[in-house]
Motif scaffolding. Structure first.
Motif, mmCIF file in Angstrom:
data_model
loop_
_atom_site.group_PDB
_atom_site.id
_atom_site.type_symbol
_atom_site.label_atom_id
_atom_site.label_comp_id
_atom_site.label_asym_id
_atom_site.label_seq_id
_atom_site.Cartn_x
_atom_site.Cartn_y
_atom_site.Cartn_z
ATOM 1 N N LEU A 142 0.815 -1.207 0.000
ATOM 2 C CA LEU A 142 0.000 0.000 0.000
ATOM 3 C C LEU A 142 0.854 1.264 0.000
ATOM 4 O O LEU A 142 0.439 2.304 -0.521
ATOM 5 C CB LEU A 142 -0.937 0.007 1.215
ATOM 6 C CG LEU A 142 -2.065 -1.028 1.171
ATOM 7 C CD1 LEU A 142 -2.755 -1.123 2.520
ATOM 8 C CD2 LEU A 142 -3.077 -0.677 0.083
ATOM 9 N N ALA A 143 2.043 1.187 0.562
ATOM 10 C CA ALA A 143 2.926 2.357 0.621
ATOM 11 C C ALA A 143 3.911 2.421 -0.541
ATOM 12 O O ALA A 143 4.646 3.406 -0.676
ATOM 13 C CB ALA A 143 3.698 2.347 1.939
ATOM 14 N N SER A 144 3.910 1.398 -1.410
ATOM 15 C CA SER A 144 4.962 1.292 -2.426
ATOM 16 C C SER A 144 4.701 2.096 -3.690
ATOM 17 O O SER A 144 5.632 2.391 -4.445
ATOM 18 C CB SER A 144 5.130 -0.185 -2.833
ATOM 19 O OG SER A 144 3.995 -0.635 -3.565
ATOM 20 N N GLY A 145 3.419 2.438 -3.944
ATOM 21 C CA GLY A 145 3.074 3.072 -5.216
ATOM 22 C C GLY A 145 2.785 2.077 -6.319
ATOM 23 O O GLY A 145 2.552 2.468 -7.464
ATOM 24 N N ALA A 146 2.772 0.788 -5.992
ATOM 25 C CA ALA A 146 2.483 -0.238 -7.002
ATOM 26 C C ALA A 146 1.036 -0.161 -7.454
ATOM 27 O O ALA A 146 0.140 0.150 -6.656
ATOM 28 C CB ALA A 146 2.769 -1.628 -6.422
ATOM 29 N N ALA A 147 0.791 -0.439 -8.737
ATOM 30 C CA ALA A 147 -0.574 -0.490 -9.262
ATOM 31 C C ALA A 147 -1.285 -1.710 -8.709
ATOM 32 O O ALA A 147 -0.653 -2.681 -8.282
ATOM 33 C CB ALA A 147 -0.543 -0.544 -10.785
ATOM 34 N N ILE A 148 -2.631 -1.678 -8.733
ATOM 35 C CA ILE A 148 -3.414 -2.777 -8.178
ATOM 36 C C ILE A 148 -3.082 -4.097 -8.873
ATOM 37 O O ILE A 148 -3.062 -5.158 -8.237
ATOM 38 C CB ILE A 148 -4.922 -2.465 -8.254
ATOM 39 C CG1 ILE A 148 -5.741 -3.535 -7.533
ATOM 40 C CG2 ILE A 148 -5.379 -2.303 -9.690
ATOM 41 C CD1 ILE A 148 -5.508 -3.608 -6.047
ATOM 42 N N THR A 313 -5.811 5.514 -9.419
ATOM 43 C CA THR A 313 -4.486 6.106 -9.279
ATOM 44 C C THR A 313 -3.816 5.545 -8.034
ATOM 45 O O THR A 313 -4.412 4.774 -7.276
ATOM 46 C CB THR A 313 -4.585 7.640 -9.194
ATOM 47 O OG1 THR A 313 -5.395 7.992 -8.060
ATOM 48 C CG2 THR A 313 -5.192 8.224 -10.463
ATOM 49 N N THR A 314 -2.592 5.946 -7.798
ATOM 50 C CA THR A 314 -1.845 5.466 -6.639
ATOM 51 C C THR A 314 -1.234 6.636 -5.885
ATOM 52 O O THR A 314 -1.077 7.731 -6.425
ATOM 53 C CB THR A 314 -0.719 4.501 -7.056
ATOM 54 O OG1 THR A 314 0.090 5.139 -8.055
ATOM 55 C CG2 THR A 314 -1.276 3.216 -7.628
ATOM 56 N N VAL A 315 -0.908 6.387 -4.644
ATOM 57 C CA VAL A 315 -0.215 7.365 -3.806
ATOM 58 C C VAL A 315 1.048 6.709 -3.271
ATOM 59 O O VAL A 315 0.974 5.727 -2.533
ATOM 60 C CB VAL A 315 -1.092 7.847 -2.634
ATOM 61 C CG1 VAL A 315 -0.289 8.770 -1.720
ATOM 62 C CG2 VAL A 315 -2.336 8.561 -3.150
ATOM 63 N N THR A 316 2.188 7.223 -3.678
ATOM 64 C CA THR A 316 3.456 6.737 -3.139
ATOM 65 C C THR A 316 3.783 7.553 -1.903
ATOM 66 O O THR A 316 4.042 8.757 -1.989
ATOM 67 C CB THR A 316 4.585 6.868 -4.174
ATOM 68 O OG1 THR A 316 4.216 6.155 -5.357
ATOM 69 C CG2 THR A 316 5.883 6.293 -3.628
ATOM 70 N N LYS A 323 -3.695 12.217 6.635
ATOM 71 C CA LYS A 323 -4.976 11.551 6.413
ATOM 72 C C LYS A 323 -5.397 11.709 4.952
ATOM 73 O O LYS A 323 -5.134 12.729 4.341
ATOM 74 C CB LYS A 323 -6.043 12.158 7.315
ATOM 75 C CG LYS A 323 -5.768 12.026 8.801
ATOM 76 C CD LYS A 323 -6.872 12.710 9.586
ATOM 77 C CE LYS A 323 -6.637 12.607 11.088
ATOM 78 N NZ LYS A 323 -7.723 13.299 11.843
ATOM 79 N N GLY A 324 -6.079 10.685 4.447
ATOM 80 C CA GLY A 324 -6.611 10.826 3.097
ATOM 81 C C GLY A 324 -6.436 9.580 2.272
ATOM 82 O O GLY A 324 -6.064 8.512 2.759
ATOM 83 N N GLY A 325 -6.719 9.725 0.975
ATOM 84 C CA GLY A 325 -6.613 8.641 0.025
ATOM 85 C C GLY A 325 -6.335 9.181 -1.350
ATOM 86 O O GLY A 325 -6.122 10.384 -1.536
ATOM 87 N N PHE A 330 -5.704 13.267 -5.450
ATOM 88 C CA PHE A 330 -5.918 13.682 -6.837
ATOM 89 C C PHE A 330 -6.543 15.067 -6.885
ATOM 90 O O PHE A 330 -6.099 15.954 -7.623
ATOM 91 C CB PHE A 330 -6.835 12.686 -7.552
ATOM 92 C CG PHE A 330 -7.420 13.197 -8.843
ATOM 93 C CD1 PHE A 330 -6.766 13.002 -10.044
ATOM 94 C CD2 PHE A 330 -8.629 13.899 -8.852
ATOM 95 C CE1 PHE A 330 -7.296 13.493 -11.239
ATOM 96 C CE2 PHE A 330 -9.162 14.398 -10.036
ATOM 97 C CZ PHE A 330 -8.484 14.190 -11.228
ATOM 98 N N LEU A 331 -7.600 15.266 -6.090
ATOM 99 C CA LEU A 331 -8.342 16.517 -6.150
ATOM 100 C C LEU A 331 -7.512 17.684 -5.630
ATOM 101 O O LEU A 331 -7.621 18.806 -6.142
ATOM 102 C CB LEU A 331 -9.636 16.391 -5.352
ATOM 103 C CG LEU A 331 -10.652 17.495 -5.613
ATOM 104 C CD1 LEU A 331 -11.115 17.481 -7.068
ATOM 105 C CD2 LEU A 331 -11.857 17.373 -4.680
ATOM 106 N N LEU A 332 -6.662 17.444 -4.646
ATOM 107 C CA LEU A 332 -5.809 18.523 -4.150
ATOM 108 C C LEU A 332 -4.769 18.907 -5.199
ATOM 109 O O LEU A 332 -4.491 20.095 -5.408
ATOM 110 C CB LEU A 332 -5.139 18.102 -2.842
ATOM 111 C CG LEU A 332 -4.337 19.182 -2.111
ATOM 112 C CD1 LEU A 332 -5.149 20.465 -1.942
ATOM 113 C CD2 LEU A 332 -3.867 18.661 -0.752
ATOM 114 N N GLY A 333 -4.197 17.914 -5.877
ATOM 115 C CA GLY A 333 -3.288 18.219 -6.983
ATOM 116 C C GLY A 333 -4.001 19.001 -8.076
ATOM 117 O O GLY A 333 -3.451 19.956 -8.649
#
Length: 421
Positions: A142-148, A313-316, A323-325, A330-333
């Motif tokens: 979950l922390a790696s940035g790997a795609a599903i 999308t992913t979060v690295t 906090k967040g997902g 995405f929306l903040l960017g």
């Protein structure tokens, strides 16, 4: 119709198009005269179970859902477990599912109800591994940035249920899988790590993913991947001769349903894709540029127009995460990319009703939020992966509670017509 109301109505339409209660009956086979066992796991699986029993009456079986996503059923047992990190409740229920399937004969039917989230919910470790090992792997993934798709390749090869192993457990019974897609490309072998679907990936592929993303795992976990228990059943396994899979709901249908709402109000919909991946904040910046192009130059469509997209999308994570997902990040960017632009609003939500670490579905950005926002605080929140706190501070969170479906993320960006248009 305000921008905020338009975006929320589009999101509601997307959810309605993915309602399992409407989708499942179309794909149900004729109820056999033999024994029927219903099993499943995922964020939409309780609603799917309700749909089955509405057609067939009370059924025997076990379905695993996230905490808070349970629904009343007539006969199927609904077990609540942890997501996205596995827990003992999910492990125990997964073992019971395997034991139940192993009692079936060739005259029986295993009906499998699979949806996104099932991979961590139905988490029985492969031989030689413990639940703690599975938890460690999930946290690192979950922390790696790997795609599903990459995550699920590794999960399959460390599991006693994934990668087709449930079909093997049910053999020689007939296996019918009804699945709701939450993955780019709608590949059933990826959805919940394909517990009833033959696996074409290999243990060698899993080892390459570990290397590519720099995932540090203990030697005994790597030893499983290098041993006989680390390989999954392949398409030529006899268990799959009586197995079939049907996708009953998918992201594209939800995007199309949302586009019809836009058209109803005279807004041009542009569906960008149902399988968009990549770093969440970077995807947000790219779509901010596209929205600005519509506003300034009327390309690729004149305003009023709405950009609609799905995917995951992913979060690295770098440093200590806030906090967040992925939807709120995405929306903040995106918001930082259109900062100061009038007439551009956006919504980004996970269709399961929960975005990342918190209990909101996602967030919305428009004139009301911009009026309360501070750009320095937005930049700071993005640097700390703390988009939830930022949108909370500007009353921009979207809360739905569990939706009992899951066709991945939904994003809509609305560009209003200017007075000159």
């Amino acid at each position: 119709m305000t921008p905020e109301k338009l975006l929320r109505e589009m999101f509601d339409a997307a959810l309605d198009a993915a309602d399992p209660f409407k989708a499942v009956p179309t794909y149900l086979p004729e109820k056999p005269s033999g024994r029927v066992v219903v099993i499943g796991a995922g964020k939409a699986s309780a609603r799917m179970a309700q749909a089955v029993e509405a057609e067939w009456g009370p059924c025997e079986g076990i379905v695993i859902v996230p905490h808070g996503a349970d629904l009343p059923t007539k006969g199927i047992e609904i077990v609540q477990a942890s997501h996205p990190v596995p827990d003992a409740a999910g492990e125990e229920a997964a073992k019971r599912i395997v034991e139940l399937l192993e009692t079936l004969t060739e005259n029986d039917l295993a009906l499998c109800l699979i949806s996104g989230g099932g991979s961590s919910l139905m988490s029985a470790p492969a031989a030689g591994l413990s639940l703690e090992d599975k938890i460690l792997v999930n946290k690192k993934l979950l922390a790696s940035g790997a795609a599903i798709s990459d995550m699920n390749v590794l999960r399959k090869h460390l599991s006693a249920t994934k990668g087709g192993r449930l079909a093997v457990a049910a053999a020689p019974a007939r296996v019918v899988t009804l699945t709701i897609s939450d993955v780019p490309g709608d590949d059933p072998s990826i959805i919940a790590s394909g517990p009833t679907v033959p696996d074409t990936s290999t243990a060698s592929d899993a080892l390459k993913i570990i290397e590519r993303f720099g995932i540090d795992l203990p030697d005994h976990i790597l030893a499983v991947l290098n041993g006989p228990d680390g390989e999954t059943p392949k398409p030529d396994h006899p268990a799959f001769k009586r197995a079939e899979t049907h996708i009953v709901a998918a992201p594209q249908a939800s995007l199309e349903a949302a586009s019809k709402i836009a058209e109803k109000y005279g807004v041009t919909p542009l569906i960008l894709g149902d399988a968009i991946e990549g770093e969440a904040r970077e995807a947000g910046k790219v779509m901010a540029g596209m929205a600005a192009q519509i506003k300034r130059h009327g390309q690729p469509a004149k305003a009023p127009a709405v950009l609609i997209s799905g995917g995951e999308t992913t979060v690295t994570v770098t440093g200590e995460a806030g906090k967040g997902g992925r939807c709120s990040e995405f929306l903040l960017g995106f918001a930082l990319g259109v900062w100061g632009e009038d007439g551009i609003s956006a919504l980004a939500c996970d269709t399961d009703g929960r975005d990342g670490s918190e209990h909101n579905a996602g967030a919305i950005w428009g004139a009301n939020q911009f009026a309360q926002a501070d750009r320095d605080k937005a930049l700071s929140a993005l640097s700390r992966h703390d988009a939830y706190s930022f949108f909370e501070s500007v009353d921009g969170l979207v809360n739905t509670g569990p939706t009992h479906t899951n066709v991945n993320d939904f994003r809509a960006i609305y560009v209003e017509a200017s007075d000159e248009d």
